[in-house]
Motif scaffolding. Structure first.
Motif, PDB file in Angstrom:
ATOM      1  N   HIS A 169     -11.520   2.827  11.613  1.00 20.95           N
ATOM      2  CA  HIS A 169      -9.745   2.243  11.634  1.00 20.95           C
ATOM      3  C   HIS A 169     -10.334   0.819  12.734  1.00 20.95           C
ATOM      4  O   HIS A 169      -9.125  -0.040  12.918  1.00 20.95           O
ATOM      5  CB  HIS A 169      -9.353   3.295  12.010  1.00 20.95           C
ATOM      6  N   CYS A 180      -3.671   1.187   5.842  1.00 18.64           N
ATOM      7  CA  CYS A 180      -4.655   2.425   5.803  1.00 18.64           C
ATOM      8  C   CYS A 180      -3.748   3.894   5.821  1.00 18.64           C
ATOM      9  O   CYS A 180      -2.721   3.497   5.770  1.00 18.64           O
ATOM     10  CB  CYS A 180      -5.405   2.030   7.012  1.00 18.64           C
ATOM     11  N   CYS A 182      -3.569   5.352   8.001  1.00 20.49           N
ATOM     12  CA  CYS A 182      -2.855   5.549   9.597  1.00 20.49           C
ATOM     13  C   CYS A 182      -2.024   4.282   9.756  1.00 20.49           C
ATOM     14  O   CYS A 182      -1.186   5.051  10.918  1.00 20.49           O
ATOM     15  CB  CYS A 182      -4.778   4.536  10.410  1.00 20.49           C
ATOM     16  N   CYS A 187      -8.517  -2.053   7.591  1.00 20.66           N
ATOM     17  CA  CYS A 187      -9.007  -1.337   8.238  1.00 20.66           C
ATOM     18  C   CYS A 187     -10.425  -1.535   7.711  1.00 20.66           C
ATOM     19  O   CYS A 187     -10.440  -0.725   6.542  1.00 20.66           O
ATOM     20  CB  CYS A 187      -9.025   0.511   8.768  1.00 20.66           C
TER      21      CYS A 187
HETATM   22 ZN   LIG Z   1      -6.888   2.671   9.190  1.00 24.93          ZN
END
Ligand SMILES: [Zn+2]
Length: 336
Positions: A169, A180, A182, A187
């Motif tokens: 990340h 991403c 996340c 990332c």
């Molecule tokens: Zn990420």
């Protein structure tokens, strides 16, 4: 003296691997079992783990009291203190308790939890690395996502809850529009993980700028069948679109390795994970870059880059090594 045993468990999004071994951790003494990761309720994983350990004990005629420790290497994020997994995108529940339910079934046996990549670097440390590498070692897995484990100055880096070295990340393209899992944009794993490679290929097909005839032929024009594997296969055959996606995967992995080396000044980066099935298209250009012109990617002296030999077994080996090191109070996992 009667033999003592170590149990190691590798918990991933798709598979749970369990192994039991004599405490000398000799490879030929590891008895293994593998099962699909169940996701029916938050206790499915701990129930599976307990069942398999019981089975392995029975089959090999080993008494519970002979176990000196159970190591759990799990996909994260984990909360080391509470002994649970939280916010994992692939396992289906906000919180998955691990340590407590397993402790209940195996009272009196020490249970050690670790984030899978931090565990894996211990596996590399114990089973693969040579003495020259052991004190400054990084393990990176490039798979569905990208993760890392770091041993720096002879110590495993864990962080405040046990999730240090989430290298995948790391932002490698801050102005990127590619999001991403996340939530962030740009990332490293957006470009270089299996999921990333697949998504970048699909996106590029929908843009329609590059020729993808070879890739489309491989999947019989059914783009839902495209995974990283087909993209790498097509790139090998000269598919323009796939070649660009693979080039980007390699470029951002070079950026990622460069950052890792800037941060940790490591002797060796060991690389594993499912994407290493195509390591021949990924690692040689990076090794060449670091050999011939590292300064573009890292200010420190470049690390050696090696493919791990243990492949799918590395998680389990890490869990076993964790118990061994905890029992011996090895300096690699001591807090100071
Ligand atoms: Zn990420």
């Amino acid at each position: 003296m009667e033999k003592s045993y170590i149990v190691g468990v590798d918990i991933g999004g798709t598979w749970i691997r369990v192994g039991i071994c004599t405490s000398d951790l000799k490879e030929e003494n590891i008895k293994r079992r593998i099962t699909r990761t169940k996701k029916e309720n938050p206790n499915s994983i701990s129930n599976s783990v307990c069942e398999i350990i019981e089975d392995l004990l029975k089959e090999n005629n080993i008494k519970k009291k002979k176990i000196i420790g159970i190591g759990l290497a799990s996909a994260g994020p984990i909360d080391l203190e509470k002994g649970e997994i939280f916010n994992n995108a692939n396992l289906g529940f906000k919180i998955i308790p691990l340590k407590r339910p397993i402790e209940k079934k195996f009272p009196g046996i020490p249970i050690y939890l670790i984030n899978d990549c931090n565990g894996a670097v211990l596996g590399v440390h114990y089973f693969e690395a040579d003495d020259r590498e052991k004190d400054n070692l990084v393990y990176i897995t490039i798979s569905t996502g990208i993760g890392g484990g770091v041993i720096c100055n002879g110590h495993l880096l864990l962080g405040k809850e046990g999730n240090a070295a989430e290298v995948g990340h790391g932002l490698v393209e801050p102005k990127s529009k590619e999001q991403c899992n996340c939530g962030a944009y740009g990332c490293w794993e957006v470009f270089s993980s299996g999921t990333g490679v697949k998504n970048r290929a699909l996106e590029s097909i929908s843009e329609g700028k590059l020729n993808a005839d070879i890739l489309l032929k491989i999947v019989n024009n059914d783009i839902t069948k495209i995974t990283a594997k087909e993209v790498f296969q097509a790139a090998r055959k000269g598919d323009k679109l796939s070649k660009k996606v693979v080039d980007d995967c390699v470029f951002y992995t070079t950026v990622g390795f460069g950052l890792v080396n800037n941060f940790y000044d490591c002797t060796t980066i060991y690389v594993g994970g499912a994407m290493m099935k195509d390591h021949k298209q990924i690692l040689p250009p990076i090794i060449k870059q670091f050999k011939e012109n590292p300064i573009i990617f890292t200010v420190n002296n470049p690390p050696e880059i090696k493919l791990i030999k243990l492949s799918d077994d590395i998680g389990l080996r890490g869990a076993l090594a964790l118990v061994k090191y905890k029992t011996e109070k090895h300096k690699v996992i001591s807090k100071n």
